[in-house]
Write an enzyme that holds these catalytic residues in place. Sequence first.
Site, short mmCIF file in Angstrom:
data_model
loop_
_atom_site.label_atom_id
_atom_site.label_comp_id
_atom_site.label_asym_id
_atom_site.label_seq_id
_atom_site.Cartn_x
_atom_site.Cartn_y
_atom_site.Cartn_z
N HIS A 104 0.89 -1.17 0.00
CA HIS A 104 0.00 0.00 0.00
C HIS A 104 0.93 1.21 0.00
O HIS A 104 2.00 1.17 0.61
CB HIS A 104 -0.82 0.12 1.28
CG HIS A 104 -1.73 -1.01 1.61
ND1 HIS A 104 -1.30 -2.14 2.23
CD2 HIS A 104 -3.07 -1.15 1.44
CE1 HIS A 104 -2.34 -2.95 2.43
NE2 HIS A 104 -3.42 -2.37 1.95
N ASP A 107 2.33 2.04 3.36
CA ASP A 107 3.23 1.07 4.02
C ASP A 107 4.67 1.44 3.77
O ASP A 107 5.53 1.27 4.63
CB ASP A 107 3.15 -0.35 3.43
CG ASP A 107 1.77 -0.94 3.38
OD1 ASP A 107 0.94 -0.54 4.20
OD2 ASP A 107 1.55 -1.81 2.52
N GLU A 271 -9.29 -13.66 -1.07
CA GLU A 271 -8.52 -13.93 0.15
C GLU A 271 -9.21 -15.03 0.96
O GLU A 271 -10.40 -14.95 1.24
CB GLU A 271 -8.39 -12.65 0.98
CG GLU A 271 -7.62 -12.87 2.26
CD GLU A 271 -7.15 -11.59 2.91
OE1 GLU A 271 -6.73 -10.67 2.18
OE2 GLU A 271 -7.21 -11.51 4.14
C1 XLS Z 1 -7.53 -6.61 4.62
C2 XLS Z 1 -7.11 -6.81 3.25
C3 XLS Z 1 -5.95 -5.95 2.80
C4 XLS Z 1 -5.87 -5.95 1.30
C5 XLS Z 1 -5.09 -4.83 0.72
O1 XLS Z 1 -8.30 -7.38 5.19
O2 XLS Z 1 -6.81 -8.16 3.07
O3 XLS Z 1 -4.77 -6.36 3.39
O4 XLS Z 1 -5.32 -7.14 0.83
O5 XLS Z 1 -5.61 -3.59 1.04
NI NI Z 2 -5.92 -9.03 1.43
NI NI Z 3 -7.64 -9.49 4.85
#
Ligand code: XLS
Ligand code: NI
Ligand code: NI
Length: 444
Positions: A104, A107, A271
């Site tokens: 990000h 970061d 994810e």
């Molecule tokens: C948070 C998300 C984040 C994204 C990127 O839960 O997984 O880390 O992957 O902003």
């Molecule tokens: Ni994520």
């Molecule tokens: Ni996440």
Amino acid sequence: MKKTQSHFGRIGQIAYDGAKSENALAFKHYNPDEVVDGKTMKEHLRFSIAYWHSFRGVGSDPFGPGTIQRPWETGKDAISIAKTRMDAAFEFFTKIQSPFWCFHDRDIAPEGRSLAESNKYLDAIVAHAKQLQKATGVRLLWGTANLFSNPRFMAGASTNPDAHVFAYAAAQVKKALEVTQELGGENYVFWGGREGYETLLNTNLKREQDHFAAFLQMAVDYAKEIGFAGQFLIEPKPKEPTKHQYDFDCATCIGFLRTYNLHKHFKLNIETNHATLAGHTFQHEIEVAAAAGLLGSIDANAGDMLLGWDTDQFNTDVKELTLAMVSILKAGGLGSGGFNFDAKLRRQSTDLDDLFIAHIGGMDAYALAFKIARRILAEGKFEKFVADRYSSFDSGFGKDIEKRKIGFKELEKLVIGKLGEPTPKSGKQEYLENLLNQYVVNGA
Ligand code: XLS
Ligand code: NI
Ligand code: NI
């Protein structure tokens, strides 16, 4: 790579040591240079390291501050600390043999007092990252903007009720797109942690969704204008930090993208932990995205079944990953996507070598799952079973149904006439579960 001071002491490059190895700092299944079907495992798996967890995460939780201290977190000012931290990160990417990283904007570089100052800091660090990418050969899987940490985004970014905040977020994403392009990023991710609502008492849901779509369209238009060719990705998540997020799950995102005619420009970044938070399995989300032709990339992690939040753990569940890999391979792979370890060390994992051990475990589990999945597909037992199960649609009136050549009246006539009552056919779930177990136990 220029010989510089090591940030990881005696830990060298992690090598493949075979499945029987007892060395905690060696790969047991991930052999980066092993060629499978004309491509190395490194090229097949496209692993990526998440900068935020591995280099900004300190083990804090809502009940206490960080527990993890890193030796490289020193320097005369925030910019020099950011550069040294980045040197350590690229040393880690190289030693763990990850071909990609992700970040990000906030970061990698500190936030300034104004957007102009933040952009200046970001430029300085991006120039440093560019040199490190060149020196190490590590590439950028995706970039993104942090539109959720700063208090200005408390009510969302593109779905904020204040147009001023929308404008700020737009300006921030404009810059994030430019730096992602500068670093050769192969994708760009939108994760809407605060794009949703806490209470409908103060929310105009329809208007917020329209704004969200307008924002994404602006990103598409700007990418075109600057010639950014990377793939746009939306990362679904049902909740946390916001009670209800508009990108709830893959199916919701697909409906949203189609409603606003954005589906040609976006794919999905799935994810594992977000899938389970939405009440789905990881494989379910992959299948839903693949069915819509929108499977993009993976944020590789796992949740804890007993906790109801995004614990972002490293995933070592070979059975779960095998199922995911079967679906990914059947869909033709991830294209420009990859497996990004959006995973963090546990609060008590405070040693430097824990960072290596955690990634080794995740990479090994994925590599093993990849090989088992290939064997499953090569032998085709499950596929044959499923094909047989639907075979009544391959000919006769079944085929006519699929071809849309037949309607209720014809079907009624068939059932009342020669068809009568259907005979039950077993779904054989237990047989299939046992078969899967056999594949997993026998390994690669
Ligand atoms: C948070 C998300 C984040 C994204 C990127 O839960 O997984 O880390 O992957 O902003
Ligand atoms: Ni994520
Ligand atoms: Ni996440």
